[in-house]
Design a protein around this motif. Structure first.
Motif, PDB file in Angstrom:
ATOM      1  N   MET A  82      31.639  30.095  56.462  1.00 46.04           N
ATOM      2  CA  MET A  82      32.782  30.926  56.077  1.00 46.04           C
ATOM      3  C   MET A  82      32.571  32.367  56.539  1.00 46.04           C
ATOM      4  O   MET A  82      33.493  33.006  57.018  1.00 46.04           O
ATOM      5  N   PHE A  83      31.358  32.873  56.378  1.00 47.48           N
ATOM      6  CA  PHE A  83      31.072  34.239  56.795  1.00 47.48           C
ATOM      7  C   PHE A  83      30.361  34.228  58.141  1.00 47.48           C
ATOM      8  O   PHE A  83      30.984  34.359  59.155  1.00 47.48           O
ATOM      9  N   GLY A  84      29.073  34.081  58.199  1.00 48.19           N
ATOM     10  CA  GLY A  84      28.394  34.066  59.490  1.00 48.19           C
ATOM     11  C   GLY A  84      28.608  35.366  60.249  1.00 48.19           C
ATOM     12  O   GLY A  84      28.973  35.367  61.413  1.00 48.19           O
ATOM     13  N   ILE A  85      28.421  36.472  59.544  1.00 48.69           N
ATOM     14  CA  ILE A  85      28.609  37.792  60.148  1.00 48.69           C
ATOM     15  C   ILE A  85      27.326  38.599  59.998  1.00 48.69           C
ATOM     16  O   ILE A  85      26.479  38.275  59.186  1.00 48.69           O
ATOM     17  N   ASN A  86      27.226  39.648  60.755  1.00 46.79           N
ATOM     18  CA  ASN A  86      26.040  40.488  60.686  1.00 46.79           C
ATOM     19  C   ASN A  86      26.346  41.851  60.089  1.00 46.79           C
ATOM     20  O   ASN A  86      25.671  42.808  60.341  1.00 46.79           O
ATOM     21  N   ALA A  87      27.395  41.932  59.314  1.00 45.76           N
ATOM     22  CA  ALA A  87      27.778  43.207  58.707  1.00 45.76           C
ATOM     23  C   ALA A  87      27.376  43.222  57.240  1.00 45.76           C
ATOM     24  O   ALA A  87      27.145  42.181  56.637  1.00 45.76           O
ATOM     25  N   ASN A  88      27.314  44.387  56.677  1.00 48.37           N
ATOM     26  CA  ASN A  88      27.122  44.535  55.239  1.00 48.37           C
ATOM     27  C   ASN A  88      28.515  44.648  54.641  1.00 48.37           C
ATOM     28  O   ASN A  88      29.131  45.689  54.676  1.00 48.37           O
ATOM     29  N   ILE A  89      29.009  43.556  54.109  1.00 47.23           N
ATOM     30  CA  ILE A  89      30.397  43.452  53.698  1.00 47.23           C
ATOM     31  C   ILE A  89      30.588  43.815  52.230  1.00 47.23           C
ATOM     32  O   ILE A  89      29.729  43.540  51.395  1.00 47.23           O
ATOM     33  N   TYR A  90      31.711  44.466  51.926  1.00 44.31           N
ATOM     34  CA  TYR A  90      32.087  44.838  50.568  1.00 44.31           C
ATOM     35  C   TYR A  90      33.294  43.988  50.189  1.00 44.31           C
ATOM     36  O   TYR A  90      34.315  44.038  50.860  1.00 44.31           O
ATOM     37  N   ILE A  91      33.169  43.200  49.101  1.00 44.09           N
ATOM     38  CA  ILE A  91      34.228  42.280  48.705  1.00 44.09           C
ATOM     39  C   ILE A  91      34.644  42.551  47.265  1.00 44.09           C
ATOM     40  O   ILE A  91      33.799  42.691  46.380  1.00 44.09           O
ATOM     41  N   VAL A  92      35.958  42.626  47.051  1.00 42.09           N
ATOM     42  CA  VAL A  92      36.493  42.691  45.697  1.00 42.09           C
ATOM     43  C   VAL A  92      36.909  41.276  45.320  1.00 42.09           C
ATOM     44  O   VAL A  92      37.708  40.647  46.022  1.00 42.09           O
ATOM     45  N   ALA A  93      36.349  40.761  44.216  1.00 40.86           N
ATOM     46  CA  ALA A  93      36.628  39.404  43.747  1.00 40.86           C
ATOM     47  C   ALA A  93      37.416  39.451  42.441  1.00 40.86           C
ATOM     48  O   ALA A  93      37.331  40.416  41.682  1.00 40.86           O
ATOM     49  N   LYS A  94      38.164  38.389  42.190  1.00 38.51           N
ATOM     50  CA  LYS A  94      39.009  38.310  40.997  1.00 38.51           C
ATOM     51  C   LYS A  94      38.198  38.385  39.703  1.00 38.51           C
ATOM     52  O   LYS A  94      38.558  39.097  38.773  1.00 38.51           O
ATOM     53  N   ASP A  95      37.115  37.626  39.634  1.00 35.68           N
ATOM     54  CA  ASP A  95      36.335  37.531  38.404  1.00 35.68           C
ATOM     55  C   ASP A  95      34.919  37.070  38.743  1.00 35.68           C
ATOM     56  O   ASP A  95      34.569  36.920  39.914  1.00 35.68           O
ATOM     57  N   ASP A  96      34.117  36.849  37.699  1.00 36.41           N
ATOM     58  CA  ASP A  96      32.727  36.430  37.921  1.00 36.41           C
ATOM     59  C   ASP A  96      32.628  35.068  38.602  1.00 36.41           C
ATOM     60  O   ASP A  96      31.721  34.839  39.403  1.00 36.41           O
ATOM     61  N   THR A  97      33.547  34.166  38.291  1.00 37.02           N
ATOM     62  CA  THR A  97      33.534  32.848  38.928  1.00 37.02           C
ATOM     63  C   THR A  97      33.721  32.983  40.435  1.00 37.02           C
ATOM     64  O   THR A  97      32.978  32.393  41.222  1.00 37.02           O
ATOM     65  N   ALA A  98      34.716  33.772  40.838  1.00 37.83           N
ATOM     66  CA  ALA A  98      34.963  33.992  42.271  1.00 37.83           C
ATOM     67  C   ALA A  98      33.798  34.732  42.905  1.00 37.83           C
ATOM     68  O   ALA A  98      33.380  34.417  44.016  1.00 37.83           O
ATOM     69  N   ARG A  99      33.242  35.719  42.188  1.00 38.87           N
ATOM     70  CA  ARG A  99      32.107  36.472  42.735  1.00 38.87           C
ATOM     71  C   ARG A  99      30.928  35.545  42.989  1.00 38.87           C
ATOM     72  O   ARG A  99      30.308  35.588  44.052  1.00 38.87           O
ATOM     73  N   ASN A 100      30.596  34.696  42.037  1.00 35.92           N
ATOM     74  CA  ASN A 100      29.467  33.783  42.201  1.00 35.92           C
ATOM     75  C   ASN A 100      29.684  32.824  43.363  1.00 35.92           C
ATOM     76  O   ASN A 100      28.761  32.539  44.131  1.00 35.92           O
ATOM     77  N   TRP A 101      30.903  32.320  43.501  1.00 37.13           N
ATOM     78  CA  TRP A 101      31.219  31.418  44.601  1.00 37.13           C
ATOM     79  C   TRP A 101      31.052  32.137  45.942  1.00 37.13           C
ATOM     80  O   TRP A 101      30.436  31.615  46.861  1.00 37.13           O
ATOM     81  N   LEU A 102      31.605  33.340  46.043  1.00 35.75           N
ATOM     82  CA  LEU A 102      31.503  34.114  47.283  1.00 35.75           C
ATOM     83  C   LEU A 102      30.052  34.502  47.579  1.00 35.75           C
ATOM     84  O   LEU A 102      29.622  34.466  48.734  1.00 35.75           O
ATOM     85  N   GLN A 103      29.294  34.873  46.549  1.00 32.52           N
ATOM     86  CA  GLN A 103      27.891  35.244  46.769  1.00 32.52           C
ATOM     87  C   GLN A 103      27.100  34.069  47.336  1.00 32.52           C
ATOM     88  O   GLN A 103      26.273  34.234  48.228  1.00 32.52           O
ATOM     89  N   THR A 104      27.387  32.869  46.850  1.00 33.27           N
ATOM     90  CA  THR A 104      26.725  31.678  47.376  1.00 33.27           C
ATOM     91  C   THR A 104      27.051  31.499  48.848  1.00 33.27           C
ATOM     92  O   THR A 104      26.190  31.172  49.660  1.00 33.27           O
ATOM     93  N   ARG A 105      28.305  31.710  49.236  1.00 32.30           N
ATOM     94  CA  ARG A 105      28.703  31.588  50.653  1.00 32.30           C
ATOM     95  C   ARG A 105      27.995  32.645  51.495  1.00 32.30           C
ATOM     96  O   ARG A 105      27.530  32.359  52.599  1.00 32.30           O
ATOM     97  N   LEU A 106      27.895  33.875  51.010  1.00 35.40           N
ATOM     98  CA  LEU A 106      27.170  34.916  51.748  1.00 35.40           C
ATOM     99  C   LEU A 106      25.715  34.519  51.924  1.00 35.40           C
ATOM    100  O   LEU A 106      25.156  34.632  53.017  1.00 35.40           O
ATOM    101  N   ASP A 107      25.094  34.059  50.848  1.00 34.33           N
ATOM    102  CA  ASP A 107      23.685  33.661  50.909  1.00 34.33           C
ATOM    103  C   ASP A 107      23.469  32.522  51.896  1.00 34.33           C
ATOM    104  O   ASP A 107      22.512  32.532  52.677  1.00 34.33           O
TER     105      ASP A 107
END
Length: 160
Positions: A82-107
């Motif tokens: 989903m990401f596969g980028i080399n930038a330091n990205i700043y993301i605004v997420a709806k809530d903790d559930t969305a944040r955790n899901w997105l953090q897993t994708r970044l990792d």
């Protein structure tokens, strides 16, 4: 919407906050290889039906900001790279559930990023000033300098 902005190398920022995405299921490859894209406003994206976000931001190497403040990811089943980028990205997420899901994708993609929730922003978390652009911009070097308009196509009431 899959591959809608695929390889759009002239895009640097994009505001899609008014797109109606309530029936969209596929957002794969949506911005893939849009290498000059810096920021995205997806603040009103309704992702409740989306199942595929694979390669959505892959090779967006300059992308530093995404506003996902309304997005949910409960139905997503395909999210490879989903990401596969080399930038330091700043993301605004709806809530903790969305944040955790997105953090897993970044990792999973070995990408760096900071994810804050809407609630944290309301409590005073800051958005980096240089990452809040919301207009579509074309770099000056990609604007044709030899473009001319024939005299018969210029409106008579046009002032320059």
């Amino acid at each position: 919407m899959g591959a809608m902005f695929y390889e759009c190398s002239s895009l640097t920022s994009l505001d899609l906050s008014n797109f109606n995405t309530s029936q969209v299921t596929n957002m794969s490859y949506m911005f893939k290889d849009s290498g000059n894209l810096i920021s995205l406003n997806l603040s009103n994206f309704d992702t409740s039906q989306v199942t595929n976000v694979s390669y959505m931001f892959h090779n967006c190497t300059k992308l530093t900001s995404i506003d996902f403040s309304q997005a949910t990811f409960e139905k997503v089943t395909s999210f490879d790279y989903m990401f596969g980028i080399n930038a330091n990205i700043y993301i605004v997420a709806k809530d903790d559930t969305a944040r955790n899901w997105l953090q897993t994708r970044l990792d999973e993609n070995q990408s760096l990023g900071t994810i804050v929730t809407v609630a944290e922003l309301e409590l005073g978390a800051s958005v980096p000033e240089d990452e809040t652009a919301s207009n579509t911009t074309v770099p000056d070097d990609e604007i044709a300098s030899d473009t001319t308009v024939p005299d018969d196509e210029i409106a008579s009431d046009t002032t320059v």
